[in-house]
Structure formats: structure tokens, C-alpha cells
Design an enzyme around this catalytic site. Sequence first.
Site, PDB file in Angstrom:
ATOM      1  N   PHE A 297     -41.455  52.043  80.141  1.00 52.08           N
ATOM      2  CA  PHE A 297     -41.880  53.231  80.264  1.00 52.08           C
ATOM      3  C   PHE A 297     -42.942  53.359  80.895  1.00 52.08           C
ATOM      4  O   PHE A 297     -43.214  53.803  81.885  1.00 52.08           O
ATOM      5  CB  PHE A 297     -41.721  54.069  78.960  1.00 52.08           C
ATOM      6  CG  PHE A 297     -42.527  55.348  78.691  1.00 52.08           C
ATOM      7  CD1 PHE A 297     -42.528  56.143  79.559  1.00 52.08           C
ATOM      8  CD2 PHE A 297     -43.391  55.252  77.649  1.00 52.08           C
ATOM      9  CE1 PHE A 297     -43.299  57.428  79.351  1.00 52.08           C
ATOM     10  CE2 PHE A 297     -44.179  56.190  77.392  1.00 52.08           C
ATOM     11  CZ  PHE A 297     -44.313  57.363  78.451  1.00 52.08           C
TER      12      PHE A 297
ATOM     13  N   TYR B  34     -45.678  44.095  63.742  1.00 51.19           N
ATOM     14  CA  TYR B  34     -46.011  44.696  65.360  1.00 51.19           C
ATOM     15  C   TYR B  34     -47.652  44.709  65.382  1.00 51.19           C
ATOM     16  O   TYR B  34     -48.150  43.879  66.370  1.00 51.19           O
ATOM     17  CB  TYR B  34     -45.435  46.074  65.637  1.00 51.19           C
ATOM     18  CG  TYR B  34     -46.124  46.668  67.004  1.00 51.19           C
ATOM     19  CD1 TYR B  34     -45.753  45.830  68.207  1.00 51.19           C
ATOM     20  CD2 TYR B  34     -46.697  47.812  67.073  1.00 51.19           C
ATOM     21  CE1 TYR B  34     -46.283  46.416  69.449  1.00 51.19           C
ATOM     22  CE2 TYR B  34     -47.188  48.449  68.260  1.00 51.19           C
ATOM     23  CZ  TYR B  34     -46.854  47.675  69.330  1.00 51.19           C
ATOM     24  OH  TYR B  34     -47.326  48.177  70.747  1.00 51.19           O
TER      25      TYR B  34
END
Length: 314
Positions: A11, A147
Site C-alpha cells: 500500500f 510486531y
Amino acid sequence: MNILLTGGAGFIGRWVTKRLLNDGHAVWVLDDLSNGKEENLNEFVGELGLKQFIRGDIKDEQLLEQLFTSTKFDICYHLGASINVQDSIDDPRTTFYNDTVGTFFLMEQCRKHNVKVVFMSTCMVYDRCTEESGITEQHPTKPASPYAGAKIAAENMVLSYYYAYNLPVVVIRPFNTYGPFQKTGGEGGVVAIFIKNKLLGKNLNIYGEGTQTRDLLYVEDCARFVVEAGYSDKVDGHIVNAGLGRDISVNDLALLIVQDPDRIQHVEHIHPQSEIQKLLGNSAKAKQLLGWEPQVSLEEGIRRTEVWIKDNLL
């Protein structure tokens, strides 16, 4: 310049590709398509600047060695990563290997071939915001998910190459980015998901109470920031934020998008332990060192994103 862009079919990567090509560079895109889509680059196929799309993994050391040996790169923009917070809680191994080990393999090639590195980190490494002036680069970090932990580890690895080898590197921490080409499914961003559900006549589901806030950065502003961090040696050895400088609660965001409180409902949070209650970016350093400021308001960015989703996905 010759530029290697990892994650260039994703993206944000797609918008970085566009900006680099518009600036006249030769671009090689490396992406394993675990998050990105090759069709994100369709409009650039045939452009002289887009030298090659390589479907490959940053953990493939042999592939990296071939790439760096065959082409003299000037900059490596490293955006390739596992990016989903929830997935990292369910499967921390994949995130660690992609985001930390993969970054190490890339850094080794950049060191050997003296290539500047722009490392894409995330605002999710920060602890919650407590100041109305927003989160600066000195704000405490808190790895609330694997993450975030993998990204903090990779940041330190990248910066160590600046101090140990004098390799030009910069760590960038954009705040929550949204806009055209973002996925609208479960792994997409909140803005894209809300807009798609609005257009389909569905309710907008909010995890938890919806009081958590986000600083939402339009993707073209983000891509401009990413690219310019590579052009300037003023940011070498630095960590630099980029955000809109305005936060909005998820409740208010949903209302801004759908304009109907009856279509908003709250559902149980999948992983509440990974939630950061308040995120508000302070981008004063980006302005000072890069002359960068956001140009697209939240309302205008949402409008552009809705037009794109309506035209391309529905």
C-alpha cells in the site's frame, strides 16, 4: 539514482514507487507479495524508470547478494515487513523473522555495498501519548505486540550500522497511514474498512469502547516523507516521526465517515493488550530537518479514499 525498494508492491510502497519514478529515478522493486499485490504497480509497467519487479523474499540471502552485486544501488528504501499487529500476536515467529532477521540480511548487503538505508518503522513502537503536544522521537517506546518488538529490534540493528560502520541510515516512524490502495479487508486499515462498510450499507464495527485515538496520515503525505528521508543527509543516524499532528477517537472517526450513529456498533476487542489508547504524532523534527509537513487534511483524505474505493473496489 538507482534505488532498491522492498515492499514496493504494498500500500505505502506503491505510492513511494510512484514518487520515486516521478522524481526520475531507476527503481527495482522487491516484494514477496505476502502483503502487496503486483497489480498495485500496473500503471507503472512500461515506464523507463521501473527497471524490474522481483518477486522474492528479503530473507533469501542468495537473492539479495545477486541483486546488490548486479546493480550499484544508491539508496535502499526498506518497507518490506509483516505489518499486522493482531497476526503478530497469533504468530510471532513469522513477524520476527520477516521484520528483524530479514532486515539484518538486507543491512549486511547495504554495508558491503555502501548503500544508504531508509528503514520504515512504525508509530506502534511508542507508549501511549500523555502530552497534548504529541509524541516526539524521545517519547518512551513500549513493545505492546511482537510486531512492535520486532520493529524496535530492527531499528536498533539499523542504527548500529550507522555507529559501527558509518553507514548512512535513517529510521522513520510514520503514524497510522491511510488512503487509496489500502486493503479493505480484516488486515486493512480502519479508515478503508469503515469506508467500504459504509458504501456497502453495512454497520461499522468498533473494537472495544472506541475511545482510543489515532493520528491519521494521508498516504501521499507519507510517501513524500519516506522519499525525502532518503534524499537528505541531515537525517542520517536519526529517528524521525511523521504524522498529521491531530488525533481522532475511533468513535469520532466512524461518525465522520458514516454520518449515522445508528450504523455504529461496538464489538469485543480481539487483542486488547496490544491497543495503544492515545496516538498523536509530533512531526517538528521532520519539519526542521526535511522541511516536511502534511498537506492533506483528514476530511480531504477520507474524501479521496472514498472516491477511490467506490471506483475501484465496488
